[in-house]
Design a protein around this motif. Structure first.
Motif, mmCIF file in Angstrom:
data_model
loop_
_atom_site.group_PDB
_atom_site.id
_atom_site.type_symbol
_atom_site.label_atom_id
_atom_site.label_comp_id
_atom_site.label_asym_id
_atom_site.label_seq_id
_atom_site.Cartn_x
_atom_site.Cartn_y
_atom_site.Cartn_z
ATOM 1 N N ALA A 141 0.817 -1.224 0.031
ATOM 2 C CA ALA A 141 0.080 -0.054 -0.127
ATOM 3 C C ALA A 141 0.777 1.184 -0.146
ATOM 4 O O ALA A 141 0.529 2.370 -0.727
ATOM 5 C CB ALA A 141 -0.948 -0.090 1.212
ATOM 6 N N MET A 142 1.937 1.240 0.650
ATOM 7 C CA MET A 142 2.809 2.622 0.764
ATOM 8 C C MET A 142 3.542 2.732 -0.541
ATOM 9 O O MET A 142 3.754 4.061 -0.444
ATOM 10 C CB MET A 142 3.898 2.430 2.032
ATOM 11 N N VAL A 143 3.747 1.860 -1.105
ATOM 12 C CA VAL A 143 4.534 2.109 -2.411
ATOM 13 C C VAL A 143 3.681 2.369 -3.629
ATOM 14 O O VAL A 143 4.143 2.849 -4.814
ATOM 15 C CB VAL A 143 5.505 1.101 -2.808
ATOM 16 N N GLY A 144 2.125 2.062 -3.648
ATOM 17 C CA GLY A 144 1.336 2.383 -4.570
ATOM 18 C C GLY A 144 1.030 3.875 -4.852
ATOM 19 O O GLY A 144 1.116 4.556 -3.799
ATOM 20 N N SER A 145 0.429 4.192 -5.971
ATOM 21 C CA SER A 145 -0.006 5.417 -6.314
ATOM 22 C C SER A 145 -1.259 5.512 -6.824
ATOM 23 O O SER A 145 -1.398 6.437 -7.795
ATOM 24 C CB SER A 145 1.257 6.409 -7.069
#
Length: 106
Positions: free
Chosen positions: A86-90
């Motif tokens: 989730a943290m690396v998604g955009s």
């Protein structure tokens, strides 16, 4: 006044219009992360805490202190891999990172 209060008993978010979202840790049934395509500099990651009754609280990542994150990580079966994803998604996505196991009758 808007803001987020996180303590050992509950998580409470007061919205700008005065409405209050709250969930007690003992009632927590599910944790999701919602990401928005607005990032990385806008508020684009949100923790959604859902209680057993369906009510819950949305915590922006910007309000998530280390104690809050540690509390989430201590939940049995908390999915660290999905948090990382989730943290690396955009993109606009939803991730279920924890769910209370069903109660088993003896």
């Amino acid at each position: 006044m808007s803001g987020v209060e996180i303590n050992d008993t509950f998580v409470r978010r007061t919205l700008a219009d005065g409405r209050v979202e709250e969930v007690a840790w003992t009632e927590l049934a599910e944790v999701r992360i919602i990401t928005a395509a607005d990032g990385p500099f806008a508020g684009d990651v949100f923790f959604v805490l859902i209680g057993a009754t369906g009510k819950g609280c949305v915590v922006p990542y910007s309000a998530a202190d280390t104690a809050f994150l540690a509390k989430l990580q201590s939940l049995p079966g908390f999915d660290e891999a999905k948090v990382g994803e989730a943290m690396v998604g955009s993109a606009d996505r939803h991730f279920r990172v924890w769910q209370r196991p069903p109660h088993r009758a003896n």
